[in-house]
Design an enzyme around this catalytic site. Sequence first.
Site, PDB file in Angstrom:
ATOM      1  N   SER A 161       0.828  -1.200   0.000  1.00  0.00           N
ATOM      2  CA  SER A 161       0.000   0.000   0.000  1.00  0.00           C
ATOM      3  C   SER A 161       0.871   1.263   0.000  1.00  0.00           C
ATOM      4  CB  SER A 161      -0.959  -0.034   1.193  1.00  0.00           C
ATOM      5  OG  SER A 161      -1.930   0.973   1.089  1.00  0.00           O
ATOM      6  N   ASP A 185      -0.316  -4.023  -4.054  1.00  0.00           N
ATOM      7  CA  ASP A 185      -1.470  -3.138  -4.141  1.00  0.00           C
ATOM      8  C   ASP A 185      -1.115  -1.726  -3.674  1.00  0.00           C
ATOM      9  OD1 ASP A 185      -4.067  -3.087  -5.195  1.00  0.00           O
ATOM     10  OD2 ASP A 185      -4.939  -2.927  -3.205  1.00  0.00           O
ATOM     11  N   HIS A 255      -7.675  -5.515  -0.666  1.00  0.00           N
ATOM     12  CA  HIS A 255      -6.390  -4.818  -0.558  1.00  0.00           C
ATOM     13  C   HIS A 255      -5.318  -5.750   0.017  1.00  0.00           C
ATOM     14  CE1 HIS A 255      -4.070  -1.195  -0.704  1.00  0.00           C
ATOM     15  NE2 HIS A 255      -4.006  -0.998   0.605  1.00  0.00           N
TER      16      HIS A 255
END
Length: 454
Positions: A161, A185, A255
């Site tokens: 992330s 991601d 996610h």
Amino acid sequence: MIYRKIIWGILYVTLMLFDTHRAQECEEMTDLNFKDSLAGTSLKVRLLLYTRADPSCGQLLSHQEPFSNSQFNVSSVTTFLIHGYRPTGSPPVWMKQFVEFLLNRRDMNVIVVDWNRGATNMNYWQVVKNTRKVANNLTDLIQKMKDNGANLSSIHMIGVSLGAHISGFTGANFNGEIGRITALDPAGPEFNGRPPEDRLDPSDALFVEALHTDMDALGYRNLLGHIDYYANGGADQPGCPKTILSGSEYFKCDHQRSVFLYMSSVNGSCPIIAYPCESYTDFQDGTCMDCGKFKSAGCPIFGYDSVRWRDTLVQLEQTRTYFQTNKASPFCKVGYKVDIVSWNQKTHWGYLTIKLSNGTEETQVELNHKSLKFERFQETSVLAQFERDIQPVKKITLKFCPRKGLRPRKKLRLLHIRLTPLQNHLRPLCRYDLLLEESKDVTFKPIPCEDSNF
């Protein structure tokens, strides 16, 4: 007898003292809570070193003298694990196992970048601002590594992330000489649409790869690396909740899936083939199975071993790839390219279900991503991905379901059907002259195809 008890007692106390001393030396990731998130936290970066010498024990590295009194070997490969936004303050549930998998894979330094103080904050925008500061902190450490003989090309940064962009900022500080960045991601909010200098991009390392699993919410949508993987189209991962009624899993499952997919590749549970393609629809239609540009190497394998394709990938323009997965480990699916030629007078539209059987086990897939078009003597192609490998395939069952609203009941006449395995070099399976009645199973024994083409 009494002396034996005394000796055993001394040994027991010694071991207990050793374990207590070891527990005091072993560091854990910062563990905060939702109250901390509401109050906001100031940035504090802690660097926890893990090695094969004691894979479950994290050593806290000194920012000033990271190599003193530690097991850090600057001549070894070094992998950084960098987490992302932590709105609840808890450490990532996957971190310890990720470290374990990496150290099982090869001898290396694994550095967990604990910036939980700074990532735990309800104010996401403040956390985004902290990413540059974390990158500067890592830049200082890597510069010290370089000054002590480390090769920048032996550094692998795995960022989750926001951690993906931290990796990018760090790599940019070394003019892209870092060996490898893996972005799991990469965060989208506050980074979508930004210029390359304000996000991860291919120039940040010698090899940059990005996995997308939640691009319609928390993840980044567009290409970021030399190769980008869009798992299951890049959004809505199988097995993840579809409604908010499932609580926090609804927000984080897609996610977080990126981490578990990559971990499975490190663990070597089963290979996932990534197919270069312009769109997910084209991939599902089976039009992207050609990996000729990779020559004898074939299609790239997603994950830890993708570095084998690095030399080719860095010479190409950014490569977009797709693959499908199961909802749980083992995530890899088994693919067949299905080619069908029908001979109905009129064009038919509908969906197919295909079931494979080896006599004791079965696996099934519904080809329903769109209504398939069957025209007289025209080949219809589609990709069929099954949950597991069934060999040898002794029986195949087909079911044809016409598009809703079309009546009267339809029959689909197949001149031939061909199933070509994609993961192995087995001979394609065929059947000739079949009649499929609406919504009825038709089972047959496949035969080896007569030639390589229809």
